[in-house]
Design a protein around this motif. Structure first.
Motif, PDB file in Angstrom:
ATOM      1  N   VAL A  75      61.352  -9.141  -1.228  1.00  0.00           N
ATOM      2  CA  VAL A  75      61.789 -10.535  -1.130  1.00  0.00           C
ATOM      3  C   VAL A  75      62.224 -11.057  -2.487  1.00  0.00           C
ATOM      4  CG1 VAL A  75      59.405 -11.438  -1.383  1.00  0.00           C
ATOM      5  CG2 VAL A  75      61.152 -12.843  -0.287  1.00  0.00           C
ATOM      6  N   PHE A  76      63.200 -11.924  -2.468  1.00  0.00           N
ATOM      7  CA  PHE A  76      63.637 -12.620  -3.672  1.00  0.00           C
ATOM      8  C   PHE A  76      63.894 -14.071  -3.303  1.00  0.00           C
ATOM      9  CE2 PHE A  76      68.166 -12.569  -2.444  1.00  0.00           C
ATOM     10  CZ  PHE A  76      68.216 -11.484  -1.588  1.00  0.00           C
ATOM     11  N   LEU A  77      64.043 -14.908  -4.317  1.00  0.00           N
ATOM     12  CA  LEU A  77      64.296 -16.336  -4.075  1.00  0.00           C
ATOM     13  C   LEU A  77      65.651 -16.718  -4.637  1.00  0.00           C
ATOM     14  CD1 LEU A  77      60.977 -16.181  -4.432  1.00  0.00           C
ATOM     15  CD2 LEU A  77      61.219 -18.627  -4.329  1.00  0.00           C
ATOM     16  N   LYS A  78      66.230 -17.752  -4.081  1.00  0.00           N
ATOM     17  CA  LYS A  78      67.468 -18.288  -4.628  1.00  0.00           C
ATOM     18  C   LYS A  78      67.398 -19.809  -4.657  1.00  0.00           C
ATOM     19  CE  LYS A  78      70.090 -16.158  -1.449  1.00  0.00           C
ATOM     20  NZ  LYS A  78      71.427 -15.620  -1.690  1.00  0.00           N
TER      21      LYS A  78
ATOM     22  N   THR B   8      65.422 -27.350  -9.335  1.00  0.00           N
ATOM     23  CA  THR B   8      64.874 -26.002  -9.256  1.00  0.00           C
ATOM     24  C   THR B   8      64.446 -25.539 -10.642  1.00  0.00           C
ATOM     25  OG1 THR B   8      66.313 -25.540  -7.398  1.00  0.00           O
ATOM     26  CG2 THR B   8      65.408 -23.633  -8.539  1.00  0.00           C
ATOM     27  N   TYR B  10      63.705 -22.423 -13.057  1.00  0.00           N
ATOM     28  CA  TYR B  10      64.004 -21.002 -13.263  1.00  0.00           C
ATOM     29  C   TYR B  10      63.218 -20.477 -14.465  1.00  0.00           C
ATOM     30  CZ  TYR B  10      68.005 -21.770 -10.155  1.00  0.00           C
ATOM     31  OH  TYR B  10      68.803 -22.077  -9.075  1.00  0.00           O
ATOM     32  N   VAL B  43      62.921 -17.610  -9.739  1.00  0.00           N
ATOM     33  CA  VAL B  43      62.677 -18.986  -9.308  1.00  0.00           C
ATOM     34  C   VAL B  43      61.180 -19.218  -9.201  1.00  0.00           C
ATOM     35  CG1 VAL B  43      62.999 -20.638  -7.414  1.00  0.00           C
ATOM     36  CG2 VAL B  43      64.861 -19.085  -8.032  1.00  0.00           C
ATOM     37  N   PRO B 100      61.476  -8.503  -7.782  1.00  0.00           N
ATOM     38  CA  PRO B 100      60.942  -9.837  -8.092  1.00  0.00           C
ATOM     39  C   PRO B 100      59.470  -9.918  -7.671  1.00  0.00           C
ATOM     40  CG  PRO B 100      63.056 -10.014  -6.939  1.00  0.00           C
ATOM     41  CD  PRO B 100      62.640  -8.574  -6.872  1.00  0.00           C
ATOM     42  N   VAL B 102      57.335 -11.792  -6.347  1.00  0.00           N
ATOM     43  CA  VAL B 102      57.142 -13.054  -5.625  1.00  0.00           C
ATOM     44  C   VAL B 102      55.680 -13.299  -5.267  1.00  0.00           C
ATOM     45  CG1 VAL B 102      57.759 -14.302  -3.501  1.00  0.00           C
ATOM     46  CG2 VAL B 102      59.516 -13.079  -4.808  1.00  0.00           C
TER      47      VAL B 102
END
Lengths: 249, 207
Positions: A75-78, B8, B10, B43, B100, B102
């Protein structure tokens, strides 16, 4: 019901689908091409979380030469600036050699979800829409892959046309997906082939992070991604949800 | 500045020379194959936001968390920085940079954001920013932003080449290595004279 968010006459309107047209809140009935379509999402107070899956269909994992399927969701986020509306344009950089579409079922969270069990997961879904999670493979690097240079580009993730109420989609795990480029079918699949299904994903994510109304989960794409060039009209379609049109520029 | 809604947030990986040095030859080995050419961003979603003074919950079964002390640029527009703010980018320790992180990174409350945003004319030149990290009053890390791989303006320019930031969006300058660790019960304080103190106490998840 199918909900849309559009601009007409310099103002934003909420609309519902009626007889193939848009019924605006002010009771006007207008055609699809009379408006500017926005992502069909009510605004949120805080930036919405957009989770996107990679390699969530076994065939696509093979296609990208990753061999066996992942054991845990990739999973990744945007960010929200990546989103774009129906019938809009997505830029292909001049130096790109491989930019491909990705037709994806997008889940819109409807209720705050924390530590949800998979049997209850559908109670937390507000609705569904179609996403096209374009990727420019030239820019891929092996650090936090896929990186934001590939997956967080302005307007490179069209979403829509409609937000379809969850109650109108009794089984989101049995929907046909299809992509056409200039009218030719280039990708076909079915959400039944997802490695990690929607209830699993909601349970998995809500175990370590709270999901809020308006958050999105883009659930991955099947086999059949292909390069698209400037001028190509790419239509990503999902059974029951509609056909999302985008033109590469 | 305080009227702009927060956008957002980052984070930036590998923007301290120490991070590159710590990886050394591993950067050219599998799975990485080569050092990155573009900025490596991630993010930190809104569920992760914590305010100054908030208690941050450490999930059951987690022994230690890593402190990611940094300064973030708060944007006024795509290219103009409204000001700088302290952040604590917490994460569960894990050594892998391929995918990532997460589930290590996006936990509820795992991004503390300071309440003092100061423009350049008050905060000074980011190239000479220096912050200190204390855990339970004991100094654990001093971070000198002269050690950045991409200084603030260069980071902004290189990020802007592929994505447009908007008012309220935040871009962290990066976290130096090794990151100090903390556990439930600890109080973490990140200080920089111009930006004040960002203080948070970690608490164990209720059974």
């Amino acid at each position: 019901m199918k909900h849309a968010r559009v601009m007409l006459g310099g103002r934003i309107h909420n609309a519902v689908e009626k007889d193939g047209q848009l019924l605006l809140e002010d009771k006007r009935l207008v055609g699809e091409d009379a408006v500017t379509w926005l992502p069909p999402l009510p605004p949120t107070g805080r930036p919405r979380t957009i989770l996107a899956l990679g390699l969530n269909y076994a065939d696509h994992a093979k296609e990208l030469a990753f061999g066996k399927a992942p054991e845990e969701p990739l999973v990744f986020l945007k960010g929200e600036r990546s989103l774009n509306g129906h019938r809009q344009f997505t830029k292909r950089p001049d130096d790109a050699t491989f930019m491909h579409y990705e037709c994806e079922l997008a889940v819109v969270i409807g209720r705050t979800a924390k530590k949800v069990q998979r049997d209850d997961a559908y109670d937390f879904v507000g609705g569904y829409t179609v996403a096209n999670d374009y990727a420019i493979r030239d820019y891929l690097e092996n650090w936090y892959r896929p990186n934001l240079r590939v997956k967080n580009r302005d307007g490179a993730t069209p979403l829509g046309p409609w937000l379809v109420d969850a109650r109108d989609i009794p089984d989101p795990m049995a929907l046909a997906l299809r992509t056409t480029v200039n009218g030719q079918v280039t990708q076909q699949g079915n959400t039944k082939d997802m490695i990690f299904d929607v209830p699993f994903l909601i349970e998995y994510f809500s175990r370590f992070m709270t999901l809020h109304p308006g958050d999105l989960i883009l659930t991955g794409t099947p086999d059949g991604v292909a390069d698209c060039r400037k001028g190509d009209v790419v239509v990503t379609e999902i059974e029951g949800l509609g056909a999302l049109v985008n033109t590469i520029q | 500045m305080t009227d702009i809604a927060r956008g957002t947030v980052y984070g930036t990986l590998l923007n301290f020379r120490g991070e590159l040095e710590a990886l050394g030859p591993r950067m050219n080995e599998a799975p990485y194959q080569a050092p990155p050419t573009a900025p490596v961003l991630y993010v930190k979603p809104a569920n992760a936001w914590s305010e100054n003074g908030a208690r941050i919950v450490v999930p059951a079964g987690v022994d230690e968390v890593e402190i990611g002390a940094s300064v973030a640029m708060v944007m006024k527009s795509a290219t103009e920085v409204a000001g700088y703010v302290l952040v604590n980018d917490l994460s569960l320790p894990q050594p892998n940079f391929y995918r990532p992180p997460v589930k290590y990174n996006c936990l509820d409350g795992f991004l503390a954001i300071g309440d003092r945003v100061r423009a350049r004319n008050e905060a000074g030149d980011p190239a000479v920013f220096e912050l200190k990290v204390r855990v339970n009053g004991e100094l654990k890390q001093t971070v000198r932003f002269s050690n950045l791989v991409r200084p603030a303006d260069k980071l902004l320019a290189d990020v802007g080449a592929f994505m447009t930031l908007g008012p309220g969006d935040m871009l962290m300058l990066g976290c130096d290595t090794p990151r100090p660790r903390a556990r439930a019960g600890d109080t973490i304080e990140i200080t920089m004279p111009a930006l004040g103190t960002l203080s948070n106490t970690l608490v164990a998840e209720a059974a």
